[in-house]
Motif scaffolding. Structure first.
Motif, PDB file in Angstrom:
ATOM      1  N   GLU A  86       3.386  -2.705  17.798  1.00  0.00           N
ATOM      2  CA  GLU A  86       2.769  -1.290  17.422  1.00  0.00           C
ATOM      3  C   GLU A  86       2.350  -1.146  15.832  1.00  0.00           C
ATOM      4  O   GLU A  86       1.875  -0.334  15.471  1.00  0.00           O
ATOM      5  CB  GLU A  86       3.451   0.037  18.130  1.00  0.00           C
ATOM      6  N   TYR A  87       3.468  -1.879  15.240  1.00  0.00           N
ATOM      7  CA  TYR A  87       3.340  -1.516  13.735  1.00  0.00           C
ATOM      8  C   TYR A  87       3.457  -2.599  12.624  1.00  0.00           C
ATOM      9  O   TYR A  87       3.829  -2.491  11.655  1.00  0.00           O
ATOM     10  CB  TYR A  87       4.157  -0.322  13.501  1.00  0.00           C
ATOM     11  N   GLU A  88       3.484  -3.730  13.407  1.00  0.00           N
ATOM     12  CA  GLU A  88       3.900  -5.240  12.404  1.00  0.00           C
ATOM     13  C   GLU A  88       3.155  -6.188  13.175  1.00  0.00           C
ATOM     14  O   GLU A  88       2.969  -6.253  14.519  1.00  0.00           O
ATOM     15  CB  GLU A  88       5.051  -5.534  12.091  1.00  0.00           C
ATOM     16  N   THR A 133       2.390  -3.122   4.341  1.00  0.00           N
ATOM     17  CA  THR A 133       2.661  -4.344   3.249  1.00  0.00           C
ATOM     18  C   THR A 133       1.630  -5.454   4.222  1.00  0.00           C
ATOM     19  O   THR A 133       1.710  -5.617   5.256  1.00  0.00           O
ATOM     20  CB  THR A 133       3.987  -4.887   3.088  1.00  0.00           C
ATOM     21  N   SER A 134       1.297  -6.341   3.181  1.00  0.00           N
ATOM     22  CA  SER A 134       0.614  -7.682   3.622  1.00  0.00           C
ATOM     23  C   SER A 134       1.107  -8.827   2.985  1.00  0.00           C
ATOM     24  O   SER A 134       1.404  -8.692   1.690  1.00  0.00           O
ATOM     25  CB  SER A 134      -0.952  -7.486   3.637  1.00  0.00           C
ATOM     26  N   GLN A 138       2.794  -5.341   7.968  1.00  0.00           N
ATOM     27  CA  GLN A 138       3.951  -4.386   8.458  1.00  0.00           C
ATOM     28  C   GLN A 138       3.322  -2.970   7.979  1.00  0.00           C
ATOM     29  O   GLN A 138       3.108  -2.662   6.955  1.00  0.00           O
ATOM     30  CB  GLN A 138       5.210  -4.754   8.154  1.00  0.00           C
ATOM     31  N   ALA A 139       3.448  -1.902   9.018  1.00  0.00           N
ATOM     32  CA  ALA A 139       2.994  -0.811   8.700  1.00  0.00           C
ATOM     33  C   ALA A 139       4.391   0.106   8.951  1.00  0.00           C
ATOM     34  O   ALA A 139       4.543   1.081   9.560  1.00  0.00           O
ATOM     35  CB  ALA A 139       2.212   0.029   9.435  1.00  0.00           C
ATOM     36  N   VAL A 191       0.832  -1.072   0.105  1.00  0.00           N
ATOM     37  CA  VAL A 191       0.011   0.005   0.038  1.00  0.00           C
ATOM     38  C   VAL A 191       0.823   1.243   0.009  1.00  0.00           C
ATOM     39  O   VAL A 191       1.834   1.518   0.784  1.00  0.00           O
ATOM     40  CB  VAL A 191      -0.924  -0.105   1.000  1.00  0.00           C
ATOM     41  N   THR A 192       0.721   2.100  -0.807  1.00  0.00           N
ATOM     42  CA  THR A 192       1.438   3.330  -1.179  1.00  0.00           C
ATOM     43  C   THR A 192       0.697   4.472  -0.930  1.00  0.00           C
ATOM     44  O   THR A 192      -0.614   4.496  -1.523  1.00  0.00           O
ATOM     45  CB  THR A 192       2.398   3.222  -2.378  1.00  0.00           C
TER      46      THR A 192
END
Length: 183
Positions: A125-127, A88-89, A149-150, A79-80
Motif C-alpha cells: 500500500e505504500y512501497e 523516495t524513488s 517508498q511513501a 520528496v519532502t
C-alpha cells in the motif's frame, strides 16, 4: 396567555447561545481543512511520473522539494513537504540474477504482499519494487532495479503504488541510466 419578559429573555438567550454554538461548529468543519499550496512533481530523478497517482501520497502543505540523493551504484530522489520526508524513488544496480523479491526483502519497510508481471513487480500500500528489462551493465554484470517508498505518507493505496512502479520502471528503461551500463 402571553409570555412574560423573563421567559422571553430566557428563550432569546438560549437561542443566541444555540446559534453561536452552531455557527462555531459549522465553521470548524471546513475552516481547519488543510490544502496543498504546491504543485505535485511530474518527474522523479528525471523520470516522468503520473502526478495524479503520486499526488494522493503527498500531504497538504506549503512547499514541496525534490532532492537528488544519488550515490555510487544508485540514483535516488527524496520528496519532502514542508521539510518532512514523504516519498523516495531509487534506481539501483544489483548483481545479475537477483530478483525483485530479493530486492524487496532487503529494502522493504514492511511486507510487500502483492506482485505483478510474474513477480517482476512487488508492492504494498505504500512501497513498490521493480526490475527493468534490458538495463544490464555488461562490464559489472548488474541489472537495474527501481524502488518507490511513501514511508512518510498517511495515504495507503496498493493499486496506485502498482501503477507508479510500473510506469516509473518503464520510464527508467527509456533513460540514459538504463543504457549507461551497456557502454
Amino acid at each position: 396567555m402571553t409570555p412574560d419578559r423573563t421567559t422571553l429573555r430566557k428563550y432569546s438567550l438560549i437561542s443566541a447561545a444555540t446559534l453561536t454554538a452552531l455557527t462555531f461548529a459549522l465553521s470548524g468543519c471546513g475552516g481547519d481543512e488543510q490544502k496543498r499550496d504546491y504543485a505535485t512533481p511530474g518527474t522523479l530523478c528525471g523520470i516522468a511520473v503520473d502526478s495524479d497517482t503520486l499526488g494522493p501520497f503527498l500531504p497538504p502543505g506549503h512547499k514541496v522539494t525534490v532532492k537528488d540523493k544519488s550515490y555510487s551504484g544508485a540514483k535516488g530522489c527524496q520528496v519532502t513537504v514542508d521539510n518532512k520526508l514523504i516519498f523516495t524513488s531509487n534506481q539501483v544496480w544489483l548483481e545479475e540474477g537477483s530478483t525483485t523479491a530479493f530486492v524487496a526483502a532487503r529494502q522493504s519497510l514492511g511486507r510487500t504482499g502483492h506482485s505483478a508481471d510474474s513477480g517482476r513487480f512487488r508492492y504494498s500500500e505504500y512501497e513498490a519494487f521493480g526490475k527493468t528489462r534490458g538495463c544490464v551493465d555488461t562490464k559489472y554484470k548488474q541489472e537495474l532495479y527501481t524502488i518507490m517508498q511513501a514511508s512518510g505518507s498517511k495515504h495507503r493505496d496498493a493499486e496506485a503504488m502498482k501503477r507508479l512502479i510500473i510506469s516509473y520502471t518503464k520510464g527508467v528503461e527509456k533513460s540514459t541510466e538504463c543504457t549507461a551500463g551497456a557502454l
